[in-house]
Design a protein around this motif. Structure first.
Motif, PDB file in Angstrom:
ATOM      1  N   MET A  70     -32.643  15.512  72.781  1.00 27.48           N
ATOM      2  CA  MET A  70     -31.812  14.861  71.784  1.00 27.48           C
ATOM      3  C   MET A  70     -31.334  15.913  70.785  1.00 27.48           C
ATOM      4  O   MET A  70     -32.143  16.655  70.231  1.00 27.48           O
ATOM      5  CB  MET A  70     -32.650  13.798  71.072  1.00 27.48           C
ATOM      6  CG  MET A  70     -31.880  12.971  70.097  1.00 27.48           C
ATOM      7  SD  MET A  70     -30.670  11.915  70.860  1.00 27.48           S
ATOM      8  CE  MET A  70     -31.703  10.939  71.882  1.00 27.48           C
ATOM      9  N   THR A  96     -28.102  11.408  75.217  1.00 30.58           N
ATOM     10  CA  THR A  96     -27.865   9.982  75.402  1.00 30.58           C
ATOM     11  C   THR A  96     -28.527   9.122  74.314  1.00 30.58           C
ATOM     12  O   THR A  96     -29.453   8.368  74.576  1.00 30.58           O
ATOM     13  CB  THR A  96     -28.326   9.511  76.799  1.00 30.58           C
ATOM     14  OG1 THR A  96     -27.927  10.474  77.767  1.00 30.58           O
ATOM     15  CG2 THR A  96     -27.713   8.167  77.147  1.00 30.58           C
ATOM     16  N   PRO A  97     -28.061   9.235  73.079  1.00 31.47           N
ATOM     17  CA  PRO A  97     -28.613   8.400  72.013  1.00 31.47           C
ATOM     18  C   PRO A  97     -28.362   6.915  72.274  1.00 31.47           C
ATOM     19  O   PRO A  97     -27.362   6.547  72.898  1.00 31.47           O
ATOM     20  CB  PRO A  97     -27.854   8.841  70.763  1.00 31.47           C
ATOM     21  CG  PRO A  97     -27.086  10.039  71.126  1.00 31.47           C
ATOM     22  CD  PRO A  97     -27.011  10.123  72.602  1.00 31.47           C
ATOM     23  N   THR A  98     -29.265   6.101  71.775  1.00 31.23           N
ATOM     24  CA  THR A  98     -29.102   4.648  71.859  1.00 31.23           C
ATOM     25  C   THR A  98     -29.009   4.011  70.479  1.00 31.23           C
ATOM     26  O   THR A  98     -28.703   2.831  70.364  1.00 31.23           O
ATOM     27  CB  THR A  98     -30.264   4.010  72.636  1.00 31.23           C
ATOM     28  OG1 THR A  98     -31.500   4.396  72.024  1.00 31.23           O
ATOM     29  CG2 THR A  98     -30.250   4.456  74.094  1.00 31.23           C
ATOM     30  N   SER A  99     -29.291   4.789  69.426  1.00 29.48           N
ATOM     31  CA  SER A  99     -29.120   4.268  68.066  1.00 29.48           C
ATOM     32  C   SER A  99     -28.664   5.401  67.148  1.00 29.48           C
ATOM     33  O   SER A  99     -28.980   6.570  67.375  1.00 29.48           O
ATOM     34  CB  SER A  99     -30.398   3.616  67.539  1.00 29.48           C
ATOM     35  OG  SER A  99     -31.412   4.576  67.362  1.00 29.48           O
ATOM     36  N   GLN A 113     -21.840   3.820  66.147  1.00 30.59           N
ATOM     37  CA  GLN A 113     -21.809   5.117  66.819  1.00 30.59           C
ATOM     38  C   GLN A 113     -20.698   5.996  66.253  1.00 30.59           C
ATOM     39  O   GLN A 113     -20.916   7.183  66.003  1.00 30.59           O
ATOM     40  CB  GLN A 113     -21.617   4.950  68.328  1.00 30.59           C
ATOM     41  CG  GLN A 113     -21.595   6.285  69.058  1.00 30.59           C
ATOM     42  CD  GLN A 113     -21.447   6.149  70.559  1.00 30.59           C
ATOM     43  OE1 GLN A 113     -21.269   5.057  71.089  1.00 30.59           O
ATOM     44  NE2 GLN A 113     -21.536   7.256  71.255  1.00 30.59           N
ATOM     45  N   SER A 132     -31.263   8.528  67.951  1.00 30.79           N
ATOM     46  CA  SER A 132     -32.551   8.256  68.590  1.00 30.79           C
ATOM     47  C   SER A 132     -32.341   7.655  69.962  1.00 30.79           C
ATOM     48  O   SER A 132     -31.315   7.035  70.236  1.00 30.79           O
ATOM     49  CB  SER A 132     -33.369   7.267  67.755  1.00 30.79           C
ATOM     50  OG  SER A 132     -33.597   7.762  66.468  1.00 30.79           O
ATOM     51  N   ASN A 133     -33.351   7.837  70.823  1.00 33.18           N
ATOM     52  CA  ASN A 133     -33.484   7.102  72.077  1.00 33.18           C
ATOM     53  C   ASN A 133     -34.972   7.037  72.390  1.00 33.18           C
ATOM     54  O   ASN A 133     -35.797   7.430  71.562  1.00 33.18           O
ATOM     55  CB  ASN A 133     -32.651   7.724  73.209  1.00 33.18           C
ATOM     56  CG  ASN A 133     -33.149   9.071  73.671  1.00 33.18           C
ATOM     57  OD1 ASN A 133     -34.254   9.505  73.349  1.00 33.18           O
ATOM     58  ND2 ASN A 133     -32.330   9.762  74.436  1.00 33.18           N
ATOM     59  N   THR A 137     -35.948  11.623  68.507  1.00 33.48           N
ATOM     60  CA  THR A 137     -35.002  11.499  67.399  1.00 33.48           C
ATOM     61  C   THR A 137     -34.591  12.888  66.947  1.00 33.48           C
ATOM     62  O   THR A 137     -35.387  13.825  66.998  1.00 33.48           O
ATOM     63  CB  THR A 137     -35.676  10.766  66.216  1.00 33.48           C
ATOM     64  OG1 THR A 137     -36.056   9.458  66.650  1.00 33.48           O
ATOM     65  CG2 THR A 137     -34.773  10.647  65.022  1.00 33.48           C
TER      66      THR A 137
END
Length: 168
Positions: A70, A96-99, A113, A132-133, A137
């Motif tokens: 990340m 590949t962040p998810t938040s 995003q 984060s994912n 983070t």
């Protein structure tokens, strides 16, 4: 390497020939791709028959996947201008962040995003993005990234004909 699997619940019935007792995860620095791997069980303990050595080696295919680290990063379509200044931020993070958690430096925040934010007051602002994912983070702060000035007052020049000047 030694792996031990124990059926503590007594849920394995006698006569079972194919049984998965555990999933094996191997972590390391192998290059991404596929490679062959041979697994030979050297000892198996059986509650009924006792300890024995299986007669075969199991050949499997090992798939190695890389985890993307990340790393937070972002850009803005404009970084200087007069108030009110509307800026479009674009997340360019890797891993590949998810938040997303944005702090625009003027007390405003966002979890979008790619947010748009309007700076109402003159000043120089730090912008922070935290991504984060499931793997982790990372945060990035760009110091004095946005610079906003007040709108300059416009100055108009009025030319008067000589007849309007005092003393003529």
């Amino acid at each position: 390497m030694y792996v031990q699997a124990v059926d503590l619940m007594g849920s394995v019935d006698s006569g079972v020939t194919n049984l998965t007792l555990c999933n094996l995860t191997i972590r390391g620095d192998a290059p991404p791709g596929t490679t062959n791997l041979s697994i030979t069980a050297t000892k198996i303990d059986d509650d009924v028959a006792g300890r024995y050595s299986p007669p075969e080696t199991t050949d499997v295919c090992l798939r190695v996947e890389t985890l993307s680290l990340m790393e937070a990063n972002f850009t803005a379509n404009i970084t200087t201008g007069t108030a009110p200044l509307t800026v479009q931020f674009t997340d360019t993070s890797t891993g590949t962040p998810t938040s997303w958690s944005w702090n625009f430096g003027d007390g405003a925040t966002s979890t979008d995003q790619n947010p748009t934010h309007t700076y109402q007051n003159a000043g120089t602002y730090d912008v922070t993005l935290t991504v984060s994912n499931a793997e982790g983070t990372d945060s990035l702060t760009k110091h004095e990234y946005i610079s906003v000035t007040n709108m300059s007052p416009s100055v108009s020049t009025i030319e008067l004909p000589p007849s309007h000047l005092a003393g003529t």
